[in-house]
Design a protein around this motif. Structure first.
Motif, PDB file in Angstrom:
ATOM      1  N   LYS A 193       0.817  -1.352  -0.029  1.00 36.89           N
ATOM      2  CA  LYS A 193       0.022   0.064  -0.029  1.00 36.89           C
ATOM      3  C   LYS A 193       0.737   1.343  -0.088  1.00 36.89           C
ATOM      4  O   LYS A 193       0.489   2.307  -0.557  1.00 36.89           O
ATOM      5  N   TRP A 194       1.927   1.255   0.793  1.00 34.14           N
ATOM      6  CA  TRP A 194       2.674   2.401   0.702  1.00 34.14           C
ATOM      7  C   TRP A 194       3.477   2.624  -0.531  1.00 34.14           C
ATOM      8  O   TRP A 194       3.627   3.729  -1.096  1.00 34.14           O
ATOM      9  N   LEU A 195       3.812   1.693  -1.381  1.00 31.56           N
ATOM     10  CA  LEU A 195       4.469   1.809  -2.593  1.00 31.56           C
ATOM     11  C   LEU A 195       3.385   2.300  -3.609  1.00 31.56           C
ATOM     12  O   LEU A 195       3.558   3.212  -4.609  1.00 31.56           O
ATOM     13  N   GLU A 196       2.101   1.650  -3.407  1.00 33.46           N
ATOM     14  CA  GLU A 196       0.936   2.262  -4.394  1.00 33.46           C
ATOM     15  C   GLU A 196       0.942   3.733  -4.219  1.00 33.46           C
ATOM     16  O   GLU A 196       0.419   4.464  -5.107  1.00 33.46           O
ATOM     17  N   LYS A 197       0.669   4.188  -2.751  1.00 33.35           N
ATOM     18  CA  LYS A 197       0.387   5.563  -2.611  1.00 33.35           C
ATOM     19  C   LYS A 197       1.818   6.468  -2.867  1.00 33.35           C
ATOM     20  O   LYS A 197       1.410   7.665  -2.842  1.00 33.35           O
ATOM     21  N   GLY A 198       2.882   5.889  -3.152  1.00 35.00           N
ATOM     22  CA  GLY A 198       4.098   6.548  -3.594  1.00 35.00           C
ATOM     23  C   GLY A 198       4.602   7.430  -2.246  1.00 35.00           C
ATOM     24  O   GLY A 198       5.460   8.538  -2.523  1.00 35.00           O
ATOM     25  N   TYR A 199       4.475   7.094  -1.006  1.00 33.08           N
ATOM     26  CA  TYR A 199       4.773   7.719  -0.044  1.00 33.08           C
ATOM     27  C   TYR A 199       6.408   7.668   0.148  1.00 33.08           C
ATOM     28  O   TYR A 199       7.056   8.772   0.779  1.00 33.08           O
ATOM     29  N   PHE A 200       6.989   6.792  -0.461  1.00 28.57           N
ATOM     30  CA  PHE A 200       8.665   6.964  -0.522  1.00 28.57           C
ATOM     31  C   PHE A 200       9.196   7.731  -1.604  1.00 28.57           C
ATOM     32  O   PHE A 200      10.357   7.983  -1.692  1.00 28.57           O
ATOM     33  N   THR A 201       8.403   8.071  -2.532  1.00 23.96           N
ATOM     34  CA  THR A 201       9.135   9.036  -3.675  1.00 23.96           C
ATOM     35  C   THR A 201       8.928  10.468  -3.117  1.00 23.96           C
ATOM     36  O   THR A 201       7.878  10.953  -2.857  1.00 23.96           O
ATOM     37  N   PRO A 202       9.878  11.274  -3.123  1.00 15.44           N
ATOM     38  CA  PRO A 202       9.964  12.650  -2.537  1.00 15.44           C
ATOM     39  C   PRO A 202       9.134  13.486  -3.646  1.00 15.44           C
ATOM     40  O   PRO A 202       8.962  13.118  -4.642  1.00 15.44           O
ATOM     41  N   LYS A 203       8.463  14.392  -2.928  1.00 13.84           N
ATOM     42  CA  LYS A 203       7.486  15.365  -3.651  1.00 13.84           C
ATOM     43  C   LYS A 203       8.360  16.579  -4.121  1.00 13.84           C
ATOM     44  O   LYS A 203       7.762  17.378  -4.910  1.00 13.84           O
TER      45      LYS A 203
ATOM     46  N   GLN B 243       8.991  14.765  10.004  1.00 15.40           N
ATOM     47  CA  GLN B 243       9.119  16.033  10.368  1.00 15.40           C
ATOM     48  C   GLN B 243       8.998  16.986   9.209  1.00 15.40           C
ATOM     49  O   GLN B 243       9.036  18.190   9.426  1.00 15.40           O
ATOM     50  N   GLY B 244       8.552  16.462   7.983  1.00 10.70           N
ATOM     51  CA  GLY B 244       8.018  17.255   7.088  1.00 10.70           C
ATOM     52  C   GLY B 244       9.345  17.307   5.938  1.00 10.70           C
ATOM     53  O   GLY B 244       9.134  18.290   5.076  1.00 10.70           O
ATOM     54  N   PHE B 245      10.309  16.863   5.946  1.00 11.90           N
ATOM     55  CA  PHE B 245      11.431  16.973   5.099  1.00 11.90           C
ATOM     56  C   PHE B 245      11.020  16.192   3.745  1.00 11.90           C
ATOM     57  O   PHE B 245      10.343  14.988   3.792  1.00 11.90           O
ATOM     58  N   ASP B 246      11.930  16.543   2.855  1.00  9.37           N
ATOM     59  CA  ASP B 246      11.349  16.108   1.371  1.00  9.37           C
ATOM     60  C   ASP B 246      12.489  14.829   1.416  1.00  9.37           C
ATOM     61  O   ASP B 246      13.660  15.214   0.918  1.00  9.37           O
TER      62      ASP B 246
END
Length: 867
Positions: free
Chosen positions: A19-29, A69-72
């Motif tokens: 699910k994390w991969l599907e949501k793209g949480y690990f790809t920086p914005k 903490q809000g970091f990219d």
């Protein structure tokens, strides 16, 4: 909010990772302050080991913490092609089919290796995923992919044009089993049983001789001189004369050189310039001939005369036998000495004189030394700074060519007509010097560490000026082991400054070495390794990660016992059960602002303790004190939240006070799960998403901040006094064998309000509380402070006289045990030789026994005085 009755990691781990991969949480914005890490690329030659698991866990803790903490955050993954290891593994594989590398063309063999590599890259990737690593797989790199290959060729060409890469004939380390040269850093030295062989070297034209001591008599076949120290009076008259090499008859000049150690052996040294790095330097200084006696298989060649065709070990036996037969062998003396071995296959390394490609390191090292001296690049723990600098000050040129097929082929084409080296990023059509089309590319490949040295910037698209390179370089931290400071860390720093004109990372965190429970290094030969994938299967990834984190004290090796995983799986169960209790008590939950004037003492205490925990965990993570951070949240959750607060409020959940308690529980659980998330990502996501206040994912939930309005020192102090009193009641029960389930009466000297009395009744299993001005009879002291005293009434629960006698015997036994611990701790040999954790355990037992003795003696005193 229903959850299962027990924690089962197999049902939640991969579910959430997908699910994390599907949501793209690990790809920086690309927005917010950047934080970047490049993964130390694991070799594709096998399963990850516990050292990898620790390394990945630490990086993931940092990545998840910074993300919250809000970091990219960019945590960039990839794998290393591992030249020697991979080619060796594939050669073993094709050997099972009765074939060798030489049965294939280079192109055919490389196709086989690529198929093998792609398969094992996927295996490594799955293993990293199973640990929960929040890396950005969309940016996955491989040290042999097209982009990195382009970077490698550019770096080689630029260094060559600057005169920093050259080809020369030098002594190098040769592993005949791997069939390649090794750098100095790839040679591991082991202490081994050996011998000094004392041999007569006759003096030409005289009846005299010199006695030479050597550990390698077979190499005498390549001797070209005898050397003595210039100030050695024993040999002053021999300098300038000629010795005759036994068995061979070669004339050897007797020379003086400062390198010779007069105290070793006889003080006279046989000089074999083609087979010893120090002899090579002597040979250069004195213009000696170089006689190479070995072929690439370390078999004696034609320069070895009648010993031609023998392996090194066979030649040693034959040479010794011949020396003895001809009367040249004086004696053999057993010694222990250091022998170099290949770091990959453990074969004894042979120094050989060979044409190889080298990088001139001193010009590159200058800026990299300054960076660490000035703390532009900071080592954590700091002691590794000195290790790095000591190596850099004495840095030697780096042999970068390897006699392999798998790897980055050296981008040099030699003209077969004029001999000119054409060095180019792209294959040249004609010789740049003479115009001939008769060009041949160098057969060798580059050392694997050459491409790894470019990892922080090549993975981000260099030599192109990519957006990733602009935003995420330099990276913020490198997490790695001490064993590759020279292989990798130092070379990355040098290449970063040379090609990016900037450091590759700001901090280098050197993590612990994972040892077994006895402090031994984990190895196949000892059979003491612990497979992280098996641990995940049995205990779950979260308990394994938490175990590694809580043991990861800076500057100390990590001693790992499989029992620890069970301990922290119990912690995971505790988290699960506590959360389940909260969920089961959220009927009619209404979110409300927690206002201090509506709170009871226990509420104020837990909220204040939570703020202190947030502060300590945050500070510990900022300082890379992972064990302290893990210990703080462990103690808060288990001891304070579960064992005290939840127990204290159970009755209130059935009262009109319910809504306040519900909101406090939800808030504290929410913040606790966030604090735990970097350590235990799967479990915390599963539970957090069921909270009524949850967002879309704990992965992107904000990191807890200290709410100063909830910090209440007075409430903390008062509730902790009540806790200490309750512990005292429990201890008295335990010492006089009154079951904890049996209610007791309590006498109090001091002031307690009704709320405080209720905590004591409920948590201490107290029936009646009576206030008194004087010490009652037949009571045992449970607690004493300046303002409060508590006494447990025992008269109707025990036979006082019998109990006093029993307790006195118990004290005698405890004192005898205490004496044993004291003697151990007074023993200098024990303190010097025992493992550190055993010494600490003994000290802790001593403290525990002393506390128990004091406690029992106070009870005896109470009962005797009042009986």
């Amino acid at each position: 909010m229903e959850i299962g009755t027990r924690y089962d990691p197999t049902n939640i781990e991969m579910k959430w990772y997908k699910k994390w991969l599907e949501k793209g949480y690990f790809t920086p914005k690309g927005s917010g302050p950047k934080y970047s890490i490049v993964i130390p690329p694991p070799n594709i030659t096998g399963r990850i080991h516990m050292g990898h698991a620790l390394n990945i866990t630490i990086q993931d803790i940092l990545s998840r913490y910074k993300r919250m903490q809000g970091f990219d955050v960019l945590w960039l993954p990839g794998e290393d092609h591992a030249g020697i290891a991979t080619q060796t593994a594939v050669e073993k594989y094709i050997a099972t089919q009765g074939k060798s590398r030489r049965d294939f063309t280079r192109e055919e063999f490389l196709r086989i290796v690529w198929d093998w590599a792609n398969k094992y890259r996927e295996e490594i990737k799955k293993q990293i995923m199973s640990i929960g690593a929040s890396v950005d797989w969309t940016r996955e790199r491989f040290t042999l992919d097209e982009g990195l290959s382009k970077a490698v060729r550019k770096v080689f060409v630029e260094l060559y044009k600057k005169g920093l890469i050259y080809k020369g004939k030098y002594i190098v380390n040769w592993c005949h089993r791997c069939g390649t040269v090794l750098s100095d850093e790839e040679v591991e030295y082991h202490e081994e049983e050996g011998a000094l062989y004392y041999i007569k070297y006759p003096i030409k034209g005289e009846e005299d001789y010199l006695v030479i001591a050597t550990t390698r008599p077979e190499t005498m076949l390549g001797d070209t001189a005898v050397a003595v120290h210039p100030s050695d009076e024993r040999y002053k008259n021999y300098v300038g004369k000629t010795a005759i090499l036994p068995l061979v008859g070669r004339e050897l000049p007797i020379i003086a050189d400062n390198y010779v150690d007069p105290s070793f052996g006889t003080g006279a040294l046989k000089v074999t310039p083609a087979h010893d790095p120090n002899d090579y330097l002597i040979g250069q200084r004195h213009n000696l001939p170089f006689v190479d006696i070995f072929d690439e298989n370390i078999v004696i060649n034609e320069n070895g005369g009648k010993f031609k065709g023998l392996t090194a070990s066979e030649a040693r036996k034959a040479v010794i036998a011949e020396l003895e037969a001809q009367g040249y062998l004086v004696k053999i003396e057993k010694i222990k000495h250091s022998v170099g071995h290949c770091y990959r296959c453990d074969t004894v390394v042979e120094p050989r004189l060979m044409d190889q490609w080298f990088v001139s390191m001193k010009p590159l090292a200058k800026r990299a030394i300054e960076a660490v001296e000035n703390d532009e690049v900071r080592f954590i723990p700091e002691r590794w700074k000195k290790v790095y600098l000591n190596w850099m000050y004495e840095i030697r040129d780096w042999c970068i060519s390897r006699q392999l097929w798998w790897g980055h082929r050296i981008p040099v084409w030699q003209c077969q007509d004029c001999g000119h080296y054409n060095v180019s990023e792209d294959e040249p059509k004609v010789c740049e010097k003479c115009g001939s089309a008769n060009l041949r590319q160098d057969e060798d490949v580059l050392d694997t560490w050459f491409s790894s040295a470019l990892w922080p910037f090549s993975t981000m698209g260099w030599p192109e000026e990519t957006e990733d390179l602009k935003r995420y370089y330099p990276t913020d931290v490198l997490v790695t082991g001490f064993d590759i400071i020279f292989f990798w860390v130092a070379r990355m720093i040098m290449m970063g400054y040379e090609f990016m004109k900037e450091k590759p990372f700001s901090e280098v965190y050197i993590h612990q070495l994972v040892r077994d429970k006895y402090g031994r290094k984990m190895s196949k030969s000892l059979g003491n390794g612990i497979d992280p994938l098996e641990v995940i299967d049995e205990y779950g990834a979260d308990p394994m990660r938490f175990t590694l984190a809580i043991l990861a004290a800076q500057g100390r090796d990590l001693k790992l016992d499989v029992r620890f995983f069970d301990t922290y799986k119990k912690f995971a169960n505790k988290i699960w059960n506590a959360s389940r209790f909260v969920f089961m008590n959220l009927d009619d939950f209404e979110k409300m602002e927690i206002q201090k004037e509506h709170l009871k003492l226990s509420d104020k205490w837990i909220l204040s303790r939570l703020q202190k925990t947030i502060k300590k965990v945050t500070e510990a993570l900022d300082n890379y004190d992972f064990n302290i951070a893990a210990g703080e949240i462990y103690n808060f959750f288990w001891d304070e939240l579960c064992d005290w607060y939840i127990e204290a409020v159970k009755n209130r959940l059935k009262s009109e006070d319910k809504k306040i308690v519900q909101n406090v529980l939800v808030y504290v659980l929410d913040m606790s799960l966030r604090l735990l998330h970097p350590f235990m990502p799967f479990l915390t996501e599963e539970l957090w998403t069921k909270l009524p206040t949850a967002g879309e994912s704990i992965v992107v939930a904000p990191w807890p901040k200290v709410a100063e309005e909830y910090v209440d020192e007075t409430a903390e102090k008062r509730f902790e006094e009540i806790m200490a009193l309750i512990r005292g009641v429990r201890n008295v029960r335990a010492e006089v064998n009154v079951p904890q389930s049996t209610k007791v009466d309590l006498f109090i000297k001091g002031m307690l309000n009704e709320e405080e009395q209720e905590y004591i009744r409920f948590l201490g299993n107290v029936s009646n509380i009576q206030f008194t001005e004087s010490r009652p009879k037949l009571c045992a002291t449970a607690y004493v402070s300046l303002n409060l005293e508590a006494y447990v009434s025992l008269g109707e629960l025990i036979d006082v006289n019998a109990e006093v006698q029993r307790l006195k015997k118990k004290v005698e036994k405890l004192k005898a045990d205490l004496e044993k611990f004291a003697k151990k701790l007074e023993d200098e040999n024990f303190l010097k030789n025992a493992p550190e954790d055993i010494v600490e355990e003994t000290k802790e037992k001593q403290r525990t026994f002393l506390e128990q003795i004091n406690r029992i003696e106070l009870i005896i005193s109470d009962l005797e005085a009042q009986g």
